[in-house]
Design a protein around this motif. Structure first.
Motif, PDB file in Angstrom:
ATOM      1  N   ASP A 102       1.148  -1.092  -0.448  1.00  0.00           N
ATOM      2  CA  ASP A 102      -0.211  -0.375  -0.234  1.00  0.00           C
ATOM      3  C   ASP A 102       1.261   1.387   0.408  1.00  0.00           C
ATOM      4  O   ASP A 102       0.303   2.285  -0.387  1.00  0.00           O
ATOM      5  N   VAL A 103       1.994   1.417   0.421  1.00  0.00           N
ATOM      6  CA  VAL A 103       2.663   2.421   0.184  1.00  0.00           C
ATOM      7  C   VAL A 103       4.109   2.211  -0.174  1.00  0.00           C
ATOM      8  O   VAL A 103       4.683   0.675   0.124  1.00  0.00           O
ATOM      9  N   PHE A 123       1.369   6.049  -1.887  1.00  0.00           N
ATOM     10  CA  PHE A 123       0.366   5.330  -0.956  1.00  0.00           C
ATOM     11  C   PHE A 123      -0.519   5.152  -1.980  1.00  0.00           C
ATOM     12  O   PHE A 123      -1.155   6.517  -2.498  1.00  0.00           O
TER      13      PHE A 123
END
Length: 174
Positions: free
Chosen positions: A110-111, A155
């Motif tokens: 996610d990041v 993100f």
């Protein structure tokens, strides 16, 4: 994959044009750029408004609150699947978003942290920003905090929606 770039801007007349251009010149074209003018007293807004590109959106704030709250204004409006930041006095490497999108697809995280940003003091540099470094999965918090590079998070919208995270009201190191 649509990417939202969020740029807080306060009294950056000398640099914001080059910063905006570095986003609009990305090899990954499915993007939107949100420039949030944080109550500038110079000609920053006029510089940004000279760009004729439907991917560019401008938000004008009446009172200066700092980069965190300015970015939060754009976070409420941006529509990208992925989101990242660029300061009004920095530049992106032309392939930054393309490479980050590729890394996000490859890693499934996610990041993603990217360091393809160039900073300057008073005037834009005469050369392109440094090219992105190699993909390095698994950077821990200690390595990140001690890196001394201009890391900018890339993100997912899903992470933003899950956590409700927003930028703090700090003027440096936010």
């Amino acid at each position: 994959m649509k990417i939202s770039v969020v740029m807080a801007c306060h009294d950056a007349e000398a640099t914001v044009g080059a910063a905006v251009q570095s986003v609009l010149d990305q090899t990954h074209g499915d993007l939107e750029l949100w420039v949030v003018d944080d109550a500038s007293t110079d000609g920053s807004v006029a510089v940004v408004e000279r760009f004729d590109d439907p991917r560019l959106q401008v938000i004008r704030l009446a009172q200066n609150g700092g980069p965190g709250p300015a970015r939060n204004e754009a976070l409420e409006r941006c529509t990208g699947d992925w989101i990242t930041f660029l300061d009004a006095d920095d530049l992106y490497h032309p392939q930054r978003l393309e490479r980050l999108a590729w890394a996000a697809e490859q890693l499934g995280h996610d990041v993603i942290l990217g360091d393809a940003v160039k900073s300057w003091s008073h005037a834009p540099p005469e050369v392109d920003p440094l090219p992105p470094r190699a993909l390095r999965p698994g950077v821990d918090l200690g390595t990140f905090l001690g890196s001394h590079t201009h890391l900018k998070a890339f993100f997912s919208r899903a992470l933003l929606e899950r956590t409700g995270a927003r930028q703090p009201a700090l003027f440096a190191g936010e």
